[in-house]
Scaffold this motif. Sequence first.
Motif, PDB file in Angstrom:
ATOM      1  N   GLY A   1       1.332   6.381  -7.187  1.00 42.04           N
ATOM      2  CA  GLY A   1      -0.039   7.003  -7.721  1.00 42.04           C
ATOM      3  C   GLY A   1      -0.970   5.932  -7.874  1.00 42.04           C
ATOM      4  N   GLY A   2      -1.197   4.827  -7.228  1.00 39.61           N
ATOM      5  CA  GLY A   2      -2.380   4.105  -7.361  1.00 39.61           C
ATOM      6  C   GLY A   2      -2.524   3.280  -5.925  1.00 39.61           C
ATOM      7  N   GLY A   3      -2.654   2.243  -6.086  1.00 38.28           N
ATOM      8  CA  GLY A   3      -3.409   1.662  -4.811  1.00 38.28           C
ATOM      9  C   GLY A   3      -2.830   0.089  -4.898  1.00 38.28           C
ATOM     10  N   GLY A   4      -3.275  -0.721  -4.007  1.00 41.35           N
ATOM     11  CA  GLY A   4      -2.811  -2.237  -3.824  1.00 41.35           C
ATOM     12  C   GLY A   4      -3.116  -2.748  -2.604  1.00 41.35           C
ATOM     13  N   GLY A   5      -2.968  -4.229  -2.342  1.00 38.93           N
ATOM     14  CA  GLY A   5      -3.159  -4.787  -1.010  1.00 38.93           C
ATOM     15  C   GLY A   5      -3.243  -6.157  -1.485  1.00 38.93           C
ATOM     16  N   GLY A   6      -3.240  -7.010  -0.315  1.00 43.08           N
ATOM     17  CA  GLY A   6      -3.243  -8.555  -0.323  1.00 43.08           C
ATOM     18  C   GLY A   6      -2.947  -9.078   1.081  1.00 43.08           C
ATOM     19  N   LYS A   7      -2.362 -10.417   1.092  1.00 39.22           N
ATOM     20  CA  LYS A   7      -2.387 -10.822   2.312  1.00 39.22           C
ATOM     21  C   LYS A   7      -1.013 -10.591   2.939  1.00 39.22           C
ATOM     22  CE  LYS A   7      -4.996 -14.986   0.692  1.00 39.22           C
ATOM     23  NZ  LYS A   7      -4.868 -16.488   0.677  1.00 39.22           N
TER      24      LYS A   7
ATOM     25  N   GLY B   1       0.219   1.513 -10.086  1.00 40.35           N
ATOM     26  CA  GLY B   1      -0.006   3.020  -9.922  1.00 40.35           C
ATOM     27  C   GLY B   1       0.096   3.649 -11.563  1.00 40.35           C
ATOM     28  N   GLN B   2       0.266   4.752 -11.478  1.00 35.47           N
ATOM     29  CA  GLN B   2       0.038   5.736 -12.764  1.00 35.47           C
ATOM     30  C   GLN B   2       1.624   6.199 -13.098  1.00 35.47           C
ATOM     31  OE1 GLN B   2      -2.746   5.722 -14.342  1.00 35.47           O
ATOM     32  NE2 GLN B   2      -3.774   4.537 -12.531  1.00 35.47           N
ATOM     33  N   ASN B   3       2.436   6.323 -12.150  1.00 30.93           N
ATOM     34  CA  ASN B   3       3.781   6.807 -12.676  1.00 30.93           C
ATOM     35  C   ASN B   3       4.986   5.934 -12.351  1.00 30.93           C
ATOM     36  OD1 ASN B   3       5.746   9.052 -12.869  1.00 30.93           O
ATOM     37  ND2 ASN B   3       5.401  10.078 -10.649  1.00 30.93           N
ATOM     38  N   PRO B   4       5.182   5.582 -13.829  1.00 29.59           N
ATOM     39  CA  PRO B   4       6.443   4.696 -13.685  1.00 29.59           C
ATOM     40  C   PRO B   4       7.830   5.426 -13.258  1.00 29.59           C
ATOM     41  CG  PRO B   4       5.282   4.546 -15.707  1.00 29.59           C
ATOM     42  CD  PRO B   4       4.627   5.801 -15.179  1.00 29.59           C
ATOM     43  N   ALA B   5       7.940   6.914 -13.237  1.00 29.23           N
ATOM     44  CA  ALA B   5       9.178   7.560 -12.982  1.00 29.23           C
ATOM     45  C   ALA B   5       9.269   7.562 -11.205  1.00 29.23           C
ATOM     46  CB  ALA B   5       8.989   8.919 -13.328  1.00 29.23           C
ATOM     47  N   ALA B   6       8.318   7.172 -10.619  1.00 30.53           N
ATOM     48  CA  ALA B   6       8.371   7.159  -9.157  1.00 30.53           C
ATOM     49  C   ALA B   6       8.678   5.729  -8.675  1.00 30.53           C
ATOM     50  CB  ALA B   6       6.981   7.595  -8.593  1.00 30.53           C
ATOM     51  N   VAL B   7       9.258   4.936  -9.484  1.00 29.99           N
ATOM     52  CA  VAL B   7       9.710   3.408  -8.952  1.00 29.99           C
ATOM     53  C   VAL B   7      10.827   3.823  -7.889  1.00 29.99           C
ATOM     54  CG1 VAL B   7      10.781   1.192  -9.561  1.00 29.99           C
ATOM     55  CG2 VAL B   7       8.747   2.285 -11.066  1.00 29.99           C
ATOM     56  N   GLY B   8      11.965   4.777  -8.269  1.00 31.76           N
ATOM     57  CA  GLY B   8      12.670   4.775  -7.372  1.00 31.76           C
ATOM     58  C   GLY B   8      12.344   5.261  -5.821  1.00 31.76           C
ATOM     59  N   ASP B   9      11.373   6.194  -5.842  1.00 26.07           N
ATOM     60  CA  ASP B   9      10.856   6.738  -4.778  1.00 26.07           C
ATOM     61  C   ASP B   9       9.851   5.664  -3.947  1.00 26.07           C
ATOM     62  OD1 ASP B   9      12.018   9.001  -5.314  1.00 26.07           O
ATOM     63  OD2 ASP B   9       9.940   9.840  -6.198  1.00 26.07           O
ATOM     64  N   ALA B  10       9.537   4.744  -4.552  1.00 23.74           N
ATOM     65  CA  ALA B  10       8.688   3.704  -4.298  1.00 23.74           C
ATOM     66  C   ALA B  10       9.796   2.572  -3.364  1.00 23.74           C
ATOM     67  CB  ALA B  10       7.683   2.753  -4.992  1.00 23.74           C
ATOM     68  N   VAL B  11      10.772   2.238  -4.173  1.00 24.96           N
ATOM     69  CA  VAL B  11      11.779   1.480  -3.361  1.00 24.96           C
ATOM     70  C   VAL B  11      12.249   2.094  -1.918  1.00 24.96           C
ATOM     71  CG1 VAL B  11      14.019   0.302  -3.932  1.00 24.96           C
ATOM     72  CG2 VAL B  11      12.365   0.302  -5.589  1.00 24.96           C
ATOM     73  N   ALA B  12      12.456   3.390  -2.261  1.00 20.26           N
ATOM     74  CA  ALA B  12      12.957   4.123  -1.057  1.00 20.26           C
ATOM     75  C   ALA B  12      12.054   4.024   0.192  1.00 20.26           C
ATOM     76  CB  ALA B  12      13.461   5.407  -1.410  1.00 20.26           C
ATOM     77  N   ALA B  13      10.612   4.086  -0.316  1.00 21.46           N
ATOM     78  CA  ALA B  13       9.777   3.999   0.800  1.00 21.46           C
ATOM     79  C   ALA B  13       9.733   2.710   1.298  1.00 21.46           C
ATOM     80  CB  ALA B  13       8.271   4.363   0.298  1.00 21.46           C
TER      81      ALA B  13
ATOM     82  N   ARG C   1       0.678  -1.323   0.050  1.00 17.91           N
ATOM     83  CA  ARG C   1       0.038  -0.064   0.066  1.00 17.91           C
ATOM     84  C   ARG C   1       0.885   1.167  -0.056  1.00 17.91           C
ATOM     85  NH1 ARG C   1      -3.773  -3.374   2.343  1.00 17.91           N
ATOM     86  NH2 ARG C   1      -2.823  -3.503   4.560  1.00 17.91           N
ATOM     87  N   THR C   2       1.820   1.225   0.822  1.00 18.26           N
ATOM     88  CA  THR C   2       2.987   2.260   0.954  1.00 18.26           C
ATOM     89  C   THR C   2       3.630   2.573  -0.562  1.00 18.26           C
ATOM     90  OG1 THR C   2       3.153   2.162   3.077  1.00 18.26           O
ATOM     91  CG2 THR C   2       4.862   3.304   1.848  1.00 18.26           C
ATOM     92  N   ALA C   3       3.923   1.306  -1.157  1.00 15.65           N
ATOM     93  CA  ALA C   3       4.737   1.713  -2.390  1.00 15.65           C
ATOM     94  C   ALA C   3       3.845   1.935  -3.584  1.00 15.65           C
ATOM     95  CB  ALA C   3       5.542   0.158  -2.617  1.00 15.65           C
ATOM     96  N   ALA C   4       2.651   1.430  -3.551  1.00 11.15           N
ATOM     97  CA  ALA C   4       1.548   1.603  -4.631  1.00 11.15           C
ATOM     98  C   ALA C   4       1.174   3.309  -4.469  1.00 11.15           C
ATOM     99  CB  ALA C   4       0.494   0.707  -4.557  1.00 11.15           C
ATOM    100  N   LYS C   5       1.294   3.848  -3.083  1.00 10.45           N
ATOM    101  CA  LYS C   5       0.576   4.945  -3.152  1.00 10.45           C
ATOM    102  C   LYS C   5       1.672   6.089  -3.645  1.00 10.45           C
ATOM    103  CE  LYS C   5      -0.939   8.252   0.510  1.00 10.45           C
ATOM    104  NZ  LYS C   5      -1.209   8.565   1.963  1.00 10.45           N
TER     105      LYS C   5
END
Length: 894
Positions: free
Chosen positions: A859-865, A873-885, A852-856
Amino acid sequence: MESAEIRRRWLSFFEERGHTVVPSASLIADDPTLLLVPAGMVPFKPYFLGEVKPPAPRATSVQKCVRTPDIEEVGKTTRHGTFFQMCGNFSFGDYFKEGAITYAWELLTTPRDKGGYGLDPERLWITVYLDDDEAEQIWRDRIGVPAERIQRLGKKDNFWSMGVPGPCGPCSEINYDRGPEFGVEGGPAVNDERYVEIWNLVFMQYERGEGSGKDDFPILGDLPSKNIDTGLGLERLAMILQDVRNLYEIDTSMAVIDKATELTGVRYGDAENTDVSLRVVTDHMRTSVMLIGDGVTPGNEGRGYVLRRIMRRAIRNMRLLGATGPVVADLVDVVIATMGEQYPELVTDRKRIETVALAEEAAFLKALKGGTNILDTAVSETKATGGTVLSGDKAFLLHDTWGFPIDLTLEMAAEQGLSVDESGFRRLMKEQRERAKADARAKKSGHADLSAYRAVADTSGSTEFTGYTATEGESTVVGLLVDGVPSPAATEGDDVEVVLDRTPFYAEGGGQLADQGRIRLDSGAVIQVRDVQQPVPGVSVHKGTVQVGEVTVGASAYAAIDGHRRRAIARAHSATHLTHQALRDALGPTAAQAGSENSPGRFRFDFGSPAAVPGTVLTDVEQKINEVLARELDVHAEVMGIDEAKKQGAIAEFGEKYGERVRVVTIGDFSKELCGGTHVHNTAQLGLVKLLGESSIGSGVRRIEALVGVDAYNFLAKEHTVVAQLQELVKGRSEELPEKISGMLAKLRDAEKEIEKFRAEKVLAAAAGLVESARDVRGTALVTGQVPDGTSADDLRRLVLDVRGRLDQQAGAADRPAVVALFTTAGGRPLTVIATNEAARRRGLKAGDLVRTAAKTLGGGGGGKPDVAQGGGQNPAAVGDAVAAVERLVGEAG
């Protein structure tokens, strides 16, 4: 006294007093403001409004009725149900208050051995409308009811209407005192449980307008004549005459309760909650059988939804009583056994009724299984977050999507230690009901004012239809509306509605589209007609545009239809009859017509069937139809009495309303149906019929679409061209095409599997390198990375799980926390899958939270077990920021 005898005595009493006995109409209301017939007077409404002249001044009937405004209350009270039979006697401008009151008292109090019901006059109480001095005087002075047993009540109680615009008037009710064991004394004004209403005498003399509630509506004026409409509830009278405590214990209902107790092992009378369920089952199964018998099939809209809802409530209550398997077949059988004497058509249509009911039961049991899985997931998610209350939107989803009753959701949630946000669920249900009511009000108010058409009918009579034998002819303009308003004249460009004294134009009805054409006036004016309807029975309204000149009321005219269009529609209509009969021959009488549309060169035909029709059967049906065409059978129509038509085996369509005289269309020795449409003279005129296929349009209802004549030929010609092109491509004969194309598709699928296997192996090949890239983040092995673009979600998931497994297998890593978070881009959108091992989860690192943190961040959402989750999400350029999060969250848990 059995229910069947109550019915027989009623009809006999009034027939002996000059009333015409009218059979019960279908529960499918022939009224645009009603889904189902809720009152005994509904079939007589056109007579009360003066739209149609009644066939006789007096009539009597025992009408099937269904009301479902308070369906959740069924079974909780002992006097209300969804299905009931309303005994009625009617006067159309003949006798009025004194006659109605005298007949009612005579029938109720005449001893049983002399043909009456034998009620004790001393136990009958009367109510009248507030200012109805005349009715009170008749009861007191003419009948002899003591003044202390006559009570005056207000508009809510003693002024009757159907709840929609139409006939209305003050009423007088006859109530029976059941004795002190049912409550305090004081008459019906004080206690309607003890003093139960059995007969309502409506003095119908007004027409009401739109309004809400029982007393908030305007009186528009007087009806054309003073009429009588009375209604005696057969089941309520049976309750008194059979000396039982409630409607559910009379003969026709108790048999269903007995069967339900036999199937569940629960005894009636042991506990209030099980008694309520048994009463619900009894009422709802009776209603279901009667609705299906009249041609209603379960669906998600209109009367189909009413049927689906009550059937599912009955099945659910059987489960609450302990039933674990199918029960509907046994319940349907007992309903038919108890009601078949009064309604023989139930016995005749037993197979069709059982087929529809069993199909709905199977569908609901399947929905229960799927809904249970959804509920289990929702319960797990709620508990995982530490919650103790299942959200209202989850309960609403289960109800709205899976047909899961809220009571069942409450029970199953409680078994797992959770309560349900009932207020949230009720709010969503209320919003849905309000939307539905708004739609219903919009539909009702959307009907045009019919008074102008009635005025034309009153002054000029019905429109004579000449179209069976002519396609054009002379006539006179007897009515004219411009933009929906009566007008003496109309000019070029005006949209008009024209009524002629006689017309060759067929008004849309019985599944056949209306004729189109032109009306020419002697003055030179021309009206292009695009549609013809009958808003009032017998009055054909031609809708079109004035192309040239001025149109005036009273002008002589010459009406001519589009003959080419008419012939094409006639071919389609005759083909529909042939299809109906061929289907019944192939599938049996359960393949009854449920609707149709006959348009130029094509038709659609709806029919009852619990499952798809096999292709081989459809091919046989098509062949049989075309063989009939080749036999050159004559088609002829004959008008006869309805009883004679039934004796001859003529098929009637469910939901259609037929008079005493009907038109029967016969096609040689092959088909015979009740029909008011236009047809060919010989089957050879159809040329060719091509069935395009069949599909489902609702539970238990299938639809065939087909082409006729030139349209069928053109379709086959195009098919031939396509086949020739395929022959050229595959270098084979037409009979070889299926095998050759099947072989090609098999090779293509094999190739796709090889490509998929190669791609998966390539993705998994990166697993070893990713394991080597693991970093230690405060004691947790963290693997992050971005795999090649275009990697599918499934492949990414497999890679993540493979990497996690390899990390756990490393020497000394059994208790080491591990998190794997990989990313890719597919279709221009970023995708991530994150997995955690057991040691990481003990540390508080749950895959769902990380995703949920990475997907946010993306620019999107997610979930699971907790062990594996997926997001995007919607923004491929934010992958680096998602990894950092993700790395930050892992570090914070260290």
